[in-house]
Scaffold this active site. Structure first.
Site, PDB file in Angstrom:
ATOM      1  N   GLN A 129       0.850  -1.204   0.000  1.00 10.45           N
ATOM      2  CA  GLN A 129       0.000   0.000   0.000  1.00 10.45           C
ATOM      3  C   GLN A 129       0.881   1.248   0.000  1.00 10.45           C
ATOM      4  OE1 GLN A 129      -1.888   0.657   3.731  1.00 10.45           O
ATOM      5  NE2 GLN A 129      -3.561   1.887   2.908  1.00 10.45           N
ATOM      6  N   GLY A 130       0.870   1.993  -1.089  1.00  7.89           N
ATOM      7  CA  GLY A 130       1.707   3.189  -1.211  1.00  7.89           C
ATOM      8  C   GLY A 130       0.914   4.453  -0.951  1.00  7.89           C
ATOM      9  N   TYR A 131       0.682   4.731   0.318  1.00  2.83           N
ATOM     10  CA  TYR A 131      -0.040   5.946   0.711  1.00  2.83           C
ATOM     11  C   TYR A 131       0.922   6.931   1.382  1.00  2.83           C
ATOM     12  CZ  TYR A 131      -4.868   4.134   0.132  1.00  2.83           C
ATOM     13  OH  TYR A 131      -6.059   3.670  -0.343  1.00  2.83           O
ATOM     14  N   SER A 132       1.493   6.524   2.551  1.00  3.06           N
ATOM     15  CA  SER A 132       2.270   7.458   3.378  1.00  3.06           C
ATOM     16  C   SER A 132       3.515   7.944   2.661  1.00  3.06           C
ATOM     17  CB  SER A 132       2.694   6.785   4.685  1.00  3.06           C
ATOM     18  OG  SER A 132       1.577   6.273   5.347  1.00  3.06           O
ATOM     19  N   SER A 164       4.786  -1.390   3.939  1.00  5.14           N
ATOM     20  CA  SER A 164       4.915  -2.775   4.411  1.00  5.14           C
ATOM     21  C   SER A 164       4.949  -3.726   3.214  1.00  5.14           C
ATOM     22  CB  SER A 164       3.726  -3.160   5.284  1.00  5.14           C
ATOM     23  OG  SER A 164       3.601  -2.267   6.355  1.00  5.14           O
ATOM     24  N   GLU A 247      -9.369  -1.615   5.394  1.00  5.56           N
ATOM     25  CA  GLU A 247      -8.233  -1.844   6.296  1.00  5.56           C
ATOM     26  C   GLU A 247      -8.716  -1.914   7.739  1.00  5.56           C
ATOM     27  OE1 GLU A 247      -5.251   1.312   6.484  1.00  5.56           O
ATOM     28  OE2 GLU A 247      -3.742  -0.161   7.059  1.00  5.56           O
ATOM     29  N   GLU A 380      -4.464   8.800  17.985  1.00 11.90           N
ATOM     30  CA  GLU A 380      -4.986  10.179  18.053  1.00 11.90           C
ATOM     31  C   GLU A 380      -5.961  10.426  16.893  1.00 11.90           C
ATOM     32  OE1 GLU A 380      -1.733   9.437  18.291  1.00 11.90           O
ATOM     33  OE2 GLU A 380      -1.413   9.881  20.409  1.00 11.90           O
TER      34      GLU A 380
HETATM   35  C1  LIG Z   1       4.389  -0.959  11.179  1.00  7.92           C
HETATM   36  C2  LIG Z   1       3.858   0.073  10.248  1.00  7.92           C
HETATM   37  C3  LIG Z   1       3.440  -0.292   8.991  1.00  7.92           C
HETATM   38  C4  LIG Z   1       2.958   0.683   8.099  1.00  7.92           C
HETATM   39  N1  LIG Z   1       2.602   0.281   6.841  1.00  7.92           N
HETATM   40  C5  LIG Z   1       2.217   1.211   5.931  1.00  7.92           C
HETATM   41  C6  LIG Z   1       1.925   0.819   4.599  1.00  7.92           C
HETATM   42  O1  LIG Z   1       2.020  -0.362   4.234  1.00  7.92           O
HETATM   43  N2  LIG Z   1       1.569   1.773   3.717  1.00  7.92           N
HETATM   44  C7  LIG Z   1       1.455   3.096   4.073  1.00  7.92           C
HETATM   45  O2  LIG Z   1       1.091   3.893   3.231  1.00  7.92           O
HETATM   46  N3  LIG Z   1       1.725   3.488   5.344  1.00  7.92           N
HETATM   47  C8  LIG Z   1       2.110   2.575   6.274  1.00  7.92           C
HETATM   48  N4  LIG Z   1       2.405   2.964   7.568  1.00  7.92           N
HETATM   49  C9  LIG Z   1       2.380   4.398   7.885  1.00  7.92           C
HETATM   50  C10 LIG Z   1       1.276   4.830   8.807  1.00  7.92           C
HETATM   51  O3  LIG Z   1       0.031   4.828   8.165  1.00  7.92           O
HETATM   52  C11 LIG Z   1       1.664   6.236   9.299  1.00  7.92           C
HETATM   53  O4  LIG Z   1       2.846   6.100  10.060  1.00  7.92           O
HETATM   54  C12 LIG Z   1       0.584   6.854  10.131  1.00  7.92           C
HETATM   55  O5  LIG Z   1      -0.527   7.167   9.351  1.00  7.92           O
HETATM   56  C13 LIG Z   1       1.081   8.139  10.833  1.00  7.92           C
HETATM   57  O6  LIG Z   1       1.680   9.008   9.951  1.00  7.92           O
HETATM   58  P1  LIG Z   1       3.131   9.613  10.245  1.00  7.92           P
HETATM   59  O7  LIG Z   1       4.049   8.499  10.596  1.00  7.92           O
HETATM   60  O8  LIG Z   1       3.487  10.504   9.099  1.00  7.92           O
HETATM   61  O9  LIG Z   1       2.959  10.493  11.558  1.00  7.92           O
HETATM   62  P2  LIG Z   1       2.353  11.958  11.652  1.00  7.92           P
HETATM   63  O10 LIG Z   1       1.118  12.053  10.832  1.00  7.92           O
HETATM   64  O11 LIG Z   1       3.452  12.942  11.356  1.00  7.92           O
HETATM   65  O12 LIG Z   1       1.964  12.031  13.167  1.00  7.92           O
HETATM   66  C14 LIG Z   1       2.918  12.299  14.201  1.00  7.92           C
HETATM   67  C15 LIG Z   1       2.178  12.362  15.525  1.00  7.92           C
HETATM   68  O13 LIG Z   1       1.239  13.456  15.509  1.00  7.92           O
HETATM   69  C16 LIG Z   1      -0.090  13.016  15.794  1.00  7.92           C
HETATM   70  N5  LIG Z   1      -1.060  13.742  14.970  1.00  7.92           N
HETATM   71  C17 LIG Z   1      -0.971  14.007  13.639  1.00  7.92           C
HETATM   72  N6  LIG Z   1      -2.060  14.694  13.233  1.00  7.92           N
HETATM   73  C18 LIG Z   1      -2.865  14.860  14.309  1.00  7.92           C
HETATM   74  C19 LIG Z   1      -4.131  15.477  14.522  1.00  7.92           C
HETATM   75  N7  LIG Z   1      -4.798  16.057  13.518  1.00  7.92           N
HETATM   76  N8  LIG Z   1      -4.659  15.444  15.773  1.00  7.92           N
HETATM   77  C20 LIG Z   1      -3.990  14.849  16.800  1.00  7.92           C
HETATM   78  N9  LIG Z   1      -2.777  14.252  16.665  1.00  7.92           N
HETATM   79  C21 LIG Z   1      -2.214  14.250  15.443  1.00  7.92           C
HETATM   80  C22 LIG Z   1      -0.088  11.528  15.413  1.00  7.92           C
HETATM   81  O14 LIG Z   1      -1.083  10.814  16.121  1.00  7.92           O
HETATM   82  C23 LIG Z   1       1.331  11.112  15.802  1.00  7.92           C
HETATM   83  O15 LIG Z   1       1.386  10.829  17.184  1.00  7.92           O
HETATM   84  C24 LIG Z   1       2.889   2.033   8.482  1.00  7.92           C
HETATM   85  C25 LIG Z   1       3.283   2.397   9.770  1.00  7.92           C
HETATM   86  C26 LIG Z   1       3.767   1.449  10.648  1.00  7.92           C
HETATM   87  C27 LIG Z   1       4.216   1.881  12.011  1.00  7.92           C
END
Ligand SMILES: Cc1cc2nc3c(=O)[nH]c(=O)nc-3n(C[C@H](O)[C@H](O)[C@H](O)COP(=O)(O)OP(=O)(O)OC[C@H]3O[C@@H](n4cnc5c(N)ncnc54)[C@H](O)[C@@H]3O)c2cc1C
Length: 396
Positions: A129-132, A164, A247, A380
């Site tokens: 899944q290529g989102y983040s 992942s 998901e 969150e």
């Molecule tokens: C094991 C693992 C597997 C993953 N696999 C995939 C994958 O296959 N494909 C993919 O696309 N992504 C994947 N992800 C990514 C995951 O979806 C993101 O890490 C997640 O959505 C958080 O984004 P970020 O890491 O950019 O953190 P950020 O969005 O930068 O957040 C940082 C912190 O700020 C808080 N925060 C942010 N915005 C708000 C708000 N509006 N209100 C309150 N708090 C807030 C968050 O809760 C967090 O604590 C994976 C992550 C992990 C850990």
């Protein structure tokens, strides 16, 4: 939800049970319980998924013409209960089965529906899944990966992160920006991207566990044929949200089963570990903690059943799926912490140590569980969804 099974559903349960008794791979027990595919088990669980496919026990609710079984979510729930009872392994293609397949069936052209879903189920083609992206996680609509039209192709440039299974994937569900001038949510398109195409580079990222199960993915002028757009150009946000909805459904549905498997294994481990000459499970405080985990696991099961009732009525799962995800995260992290408490000083011994309990599988599970409150949307963000869309509170 009415939990009384019809004679056909009862017969299905018996068929699943006897098939699983004969087919759950014996080697799996030595690898122990885990909720996600672990690198050292990839080949085993790939073969396991293939076996489930050949037995007709995967993709139960998918239409028959696309490789599924055309059954209902009641059969799906029965299957998951039986998988838990038999302590069966997870499958390898979790993102394909949980997200890509249902999204392609919902939005795909007939050609796409004939081409992809069956190979997802049989584990012939693995999906990621290529989102983040580095600057787009919780705020997904900020994503910057660009796709520019060139004849009958789109040319993709940019970067994804935390992807992942990208290191073993054949295809990616890619969200990219096709119209930078449109409002953020409107200028996105959903692509089916061939991970073997020229210009795709995958760089593994090592996690706390020592494994590298997710990756950075770079796109350097990757050419994607026009027929690999899923849904309409510019409709990527709606298609992408459908994937996220599946998901959370898969998380709530499948993972509560894996939680029950882990809890049973934990009780069993507690019976073997001794403290001051008697089994740890004789300790009254510890017994209360185990009982609370059992209660919470059952509650999650019935919350999951509510989502199934909605699906049976032809409705889509709503924001309450976020409550299921949050409940699972909290319970699972508590379970893994309790495993460390039960092991006491032995909790310091990891995989590779002769004296590590159960080969160190609990240490792996404990460390891996820290990611649960980030992956699939952080806690969150789930709280925001519940606050705004379930409780009707003002936007934060
Ligand atoms: C094991 C693992 C597997 C993953 N696999 C995939 C994958 O296959 N494909 C993919 O696309 N992504 C994947 N992800 C990514 C995951 O979806 C993101 O890490 C997640 O959505 C958080 O984004 P970020 O890491 O950019 O953190 P950020 O969005 O930068 O957040 C940082 C912190 O700020 C808080 N925060 C942010 N915005 C708000 C708000 N509006 N209100 C309150 N708090 C807030 C968050 O809760 C967090 O604590 C994976 C992550 C992990 C850990």
């Amino acid at each position: 939800m009415d939990f009384t099974l019809t004679p056909d559903q009862q017969a299905f349960r018996e068929r699943v049970r006897s098939w699983l008794e004969a087919n759950v791979p014996a080697e799996w027990t030595s690898l122990g319980s885990t909720e996600v595919p672990r690198a050292d088990a990839y080949e085993l669980i790939r073969r396991w998924q293939r076996r489930l496919f050949e037995g007709g026990f995967i993709g139960l609710t998918w239409p028959r013409q696309y490789g599924g079984q055309g059954l209902t979510f009641v059969e799906e729930m029965i299957l998951h209960e039986e998988l838990a009872l038999q302590k069966a392994p997870p499958i390898l293609n979790i993102l394909g089965v949980g997200m890509a397949g249902p999204t392609i069936i919902a939005y795909g052209t007939e050609e796409q529906k004939q081409r992809y879903p069956a190979k997802i189920l049989s584990c012939e083609e693995i999906w990621c899944q290529g989102y983040s992206e580095p600057n787009a996680g919780s705020d997904l609509a900020a994503l910057q990966t660009r796709a520019v039209k060139d004849g009958d192709h789109w040319v993709v440039n940019g970067q994804k992160v935390w992807t992942s299974l990208a290191h073993v994937a054949d295809w990616m569900m890619l969200l990219a920006r096709t119209d930078p001038d449109a409002p953020r949510h409107k200028g996105l398109t959903y692509f089916l991207l061939d991970m073997h195409a020229q210009g795709v580079t995958v760089k593994p990222l090592k996690q706390l566990t020592g494994d590298a199960e997710f990756n950075e993915v770079f796109f350097d002028n990757v050419r994607v044929p026009e027929r690999h757009v899923l849904g309409e150009v510019g409709n990527g946000w709606a298609v992408g949200l459908t994937t996220l909805m599946y998901e959370r459904l898969a998380l709530g549905f499948g993972l509560q089963v894996r939680l029950r498997i882990a809890l049973e294994s934990l009780v069993e481990m507690g019976r073997r570990v001794e403290k001051t000459g008697r089994a740890v499970t004789r300790d009254p405080l510890l017994r209360q903690k185990l009982a609370q985990l059992w209660i919470d696991t059952e509650a999650l099961k019935y919350t999951g059943a509510r989502a199934i009732t909605k699906l049976l009525r032809g409705e889509l799962p709503g924001p309450e799926a976020s409550a299921g995800k949050m409940g699972w995260v909290e319970t699972h992290q508590r379970l893994q912490e309790l495993a460390m408490e039960i092991e006491g000083p032995y909790s310091q011994l990891m995989r590779g140590s002769d004296r590590a309990i159960d080969g160190g599988v609990w240490q792996y599970g404990f460390l891996r569980s820290r990611a649960n409150s980030i992956e699939g949307g952080t806690t969150e963000i789930q709280k925001n969804i519940i606050g705004e869309r379930v409780l009707g509170l003002p936007k934060g």
